[in-house]
Write a protein that holds these residues in place. Structure first.
Motif, short mmCIF file in Angstrom:
data_model
loop_
_atom_site.label_atom_id
_atom_site.label_comp_id
_atom_site.label_asym_id
_atom_site.label_seq_id
_atom_site.Cartn_x
_atom_site.Cartn_y
_atom_site.Cartn_z
N ARG A 8 0.83 -1.21 0.00
CA ARG A 8 0.00 0.00 0.00
C ARG A 8 0.86 1.26 0.00
O ARG A 8 0.56 2.24 -0.71
CB ARG A 8 -0.94 -0.02 1.21
N ARG A 9 1.92 1.23 0.78
CA ARG A 9 2.82 2.39 0.84
C ARG A 9 3.51 2.61 -0.50
O ARG A 9 3.57 3.74 -1.00
CB ARG A 9 3.86 2.17 1.93
N GLU A 10 4.00 1.54 -1.10
CA GLU A 10 4.73 1.65 -2.36
C GLU A 10 3.84 2.10 -3.52
O GLU A 10 4.33 2.65 -4.51
CB GLU A 10 5.37 0.30 -2.72
N ASN A 11 2.55 1.84 -3.41
CA ASN A 11 1.63 2.15 -4.51
C ASN A 11 0.65 3.28 -4.18
O ASN A 11 -0.34 3.46 -4.88
CB ASN A 11 0.87 0.88 -4.90
N ASP A 12 0.96 4.04 -3.16
CA ASP A 12 0.09 5.15 -2.78
C ASP A 12 -0.04 6.16 -3.92
O ASP A 12 -1.08 6.80 -4.07
CB ASP A 12 0.60 5.85 -1.53
N ASP A 13 1.01 6.31 -4.73
CA ASP A 13 0.93 7.26 -5.85
C ASP A 13 -0.21 6.89 -6.80
O ASP A 13 -0.96 7.77 -7.26
CB ASP A 13 2.25 7.32 -6.60
N ILE A 14 -0.39 5.59 -7.05
CA ILE A 14 -1.46 5.17 -7.96
C ILE A 14 -2.82 5.29 -7.28
O ILE A 14 -3.80 5.73 -7.90
CB ILE A 14 -1.24 3.74 -8.47
N PHE A 15 -2.89 4.92 -6.01
CA PHE A 15 -4.16 5.06 -5.28
C PHE A 15 -4.62 6.52 -5.30
O PHE A 15 -5.79 6.80 -5.56
CB PHE A 15 -3.99 4.59 -3.83
N GLN A 194 8.94 -10.69 -4.91
CA GLN A 194 9.13 -9.60 -5.86
C GLN A 194 8.15 -9.70 -7.02
O GLN A 194 7.60 -8.69 -7.48
CB GLN A 194 10.58 -9.60 -6.39
N LEU A 195 7.90 -10.91 -7.48
CA LEU A 195 6.93 -11.10 -8.56
C LEU A 195 5.52 -10.74 -8.10
O LEU A 195 4.73 -10.20 -8.88
CB LEU A 195 6.98 -12.55 -9.05
N MET A 196 5.20 -11.01 -6.84
CA MET A 196 3.91 -10.59 -6.29
C MET A 196 3.80 -9.07 -6.31
O MET A 196 2.76 -8.51 -6.67
CB MET A 196 3.75 -11.11 -4.86
N LYS A 197 4.88 -8.40 -5.92
CA LYS A 197 4.87 -6.93 -5.93
C LYS A 197 4.67 -6.39 -7.34
O LYS A 197 3.93 -5.42 -7.55
CB LYS A 197 6.18 -6.39 -5.34
N GLU A 198 5.34 -7.00 -8.30
CA GLU A 198 5.22 -6.53 -9.68
C GLU A 198 3.81 -6.76 -10.22
O GLU A 198 3.25 -5.90 -10.91
CB GLU A 198 6.25 -7.24 -10.56
N ALA A 199 3.24 -7.92 -9.91
CA ALA A 199 1.87 -8.21 -10.37
C ALA A 199 0.89 -7.24 -9.74
O ALA A 199 -0.04 -6.74 -10.40
CB ALA A 199 1.49 -9.65 -10.02
N PHE A 200 1.08 -6.94 -8.45
CA PHE A 200 0.19 -6.02 -7.75
C PHE A 200 0.27 -4.62 -8.35
O PHE A 200 -0.76 -3.99 -8.62
CB PHE A 200 0.55 -5.99 -6.27
N ARG A 201 1.49 -4.12 -8.57
CA ARG A 201 1.62 -2.76 -9.09
C ARG A 201 1.04 -2.64 -10.50
O ARG A 201 0.39 -1.66 -10.83
CB ARG A 201 3.06 -2.29 -9.07
N LYS A 202 1.28 -3.66 -11.32
CA LYS A 202 0.72 -3.60 -12.68
C LYS A 202 -0.81 -3.57 -12.62
O LYS A 202 -1.45 -2.82 -13.37
CB LYS A 202 1.19 -4.78 -13.53
N SER A 203 -1.41 -4.34 -11.73
CA SER A 203 -2.88 -4.31 -11.60
C SER A 203 -3.34 -2.95 -11.09
O SER A 203 -4.40 -2.45 -11.51
CB SER A 203 -3.35 -5.44 -10.67
N CYS A 204 -2.59 -2.33 -10.18
CA CYS A 204 -2.93 -0.98 -9.73
C CYS A 204 -2.90 -0.01 -10.91
O CYS A 204 -3.81 0.83 -11.07
CB CYS A 204 -1.97 -0.52 -8.65
N GLN A 205 -1.85 -0.10 -11.71
CA GLN A 205 -1.75 0.76 -12.89
C GLN A 205 -2.95 0.56 -13.81
O GLN A 205 -3.51 1.52 -14.36
CB GLN A 205 -0.46 0.46 -13.66
N LEU A 206 -3.35 -0.69 -13.97
CA LEU A 206 -4.45 -1.00 -14.88
C LEU A 206 -5.80 -0.62 -14.28
O LEU A 206 -6.75 -0.36 -15.02
CB LEU A 206 -4.41 -2.48 -15.27
N GLU A 207 -5.90 -0.58 -12.95
CA GLU A 207 -7.11 -0.04 -12.33
C GLU A 207 -7.27 1.44 -12.71
O GLU A 207 -8.36 1.88 -13.09
CB GLU A 207 -7.06 -0.19 -10.80
N TYR A 208 -6.19 2.19 -12.60
CA TYR A 208 -6.25 3.59 -13.01
C TYR A 208 -6.60 3.69 -14.50
O TYR A 208 -7.45 4.49 -14.91
CB TYR A 208 -4.92 4.30 -12.75
N ALA A 209 -5.93 2.87 -15.31
CA ALA A 209 -6.15 2.91 -16.75
C ALA A 209 -7.59 2.54 -17.11
O ALA A 209 -8.13 3.03 -18.11
CB ALA A 209 -5.17 1.98 -17.46
N PHE A 210 -8.22 1.67 -16.31
CA PHE A 210 -9.62 1.29 -16.56
C PHE A 210 -10.53 2.51 -16.42
O PHE A 210 -11.44 2.71 -17.22
CB PHE A 210 -10.02 0.20 -15.57
#
Length: 228
Positions: A8-15, A194-210
């Protein structure tokens, strides 16, 4: 700090970008373009079909009956309950829900679906959860943020949508996934974490893109034989 707290902290920018997106702001302000709302419902209907399939994949990856029961319950929840926010949006634009089903996914939604399915085929429950978690987590926080800022009353055009995603049922779903991802990450290798983190961030990015896809009414570059 737990694994998901770190996520959550690492992806607060996308949230924060999602909270400030004009489509999300329009939900709070009670005003959106009808064709953007229709575009969202069309894509989200198909997206949720994929999400149910991913819950089925999670069932097959689960070793505990508690997890199997949870994921099966989530399929029923999407089928029976998550149609309500869609119907609220359809009421807003005056279009029957049945008329917005069965459309091809726009590019961004299709990319999101492909991303989650690709992660899920790797066979690890932790990765599957990491790819799926941004959907309920961001919606839960959107609902809470909109309810806090706008305090919608029952005459608000999107009152039902906001209340649905701010309520306890979404919180229970998100909390369970957070708990299970923390447990899976604890037992995972550094590489898989690390792969979990990458999958999570990409989904966050795609939530914004949606949301952006819906707001701009994104479509494929060639539609009905006409180059755009």
């Amino acid at each position: 700090m737990t694994f998901t707290e770190d996520l959550r902290r690492e992806n607060d920018d996308i949230f924060q970008a999602i909270f400030n997106h004009p489509f999300v702001r329009g939900l709070g302000e009670g005003e959106l373009q009808d064709d953007a709302v229709a575009h969202y419902v069309k894509a989200d209907y198909e997206y949720l079909n994929t999400f149910m399939q991913l819950y089925g994949t999670a069932v097959s990856q689960s070793k505990k009956r508690e997890d199997i029961a949870f994921f099966q319950g989530q399929i029923a929840f999407v089928l029976g309950d998550e149609i309500h926010p869609h119907r609220n949006l359809c009421d807003y634009i005056g279009v029957p829900y049945e008329e917005l089903k069965g459309f091809p996914m726009p590019p961004t939604a299709d990319h999101y679906r492909t991303h989650m399915k690709s992660v899920a085929t790797e066979g690890l429950l932790g990765k599957t959860i990491a790819a799926m978690l941004p959907c309920p987590w961001t919606y839960q926080e959107i609902g809470r943020e909109l309810k806090k800022e706008f305090a919608p009353e029952t005459n608000h055009p999107f009152y039902e949508w906001i209340e649905f995603y701010a309520n306890d049922s979404i919180t229970e779903t998100t909390d369970y996934l957070l708990k299970r991802l923390d447990e899976e990450a604890e037992a995972a290798s550094l590489e898989d974490r690390q792969l979990m983190k990458e999958a999570f961030r990409k989904s966050c990015q795609l939530e914004y893109a949606f949301w952006e896809m819906s707001y701009t009414k994104e479509d494929w570059p060639v539609a009905e034989g006409v180059l755009k």
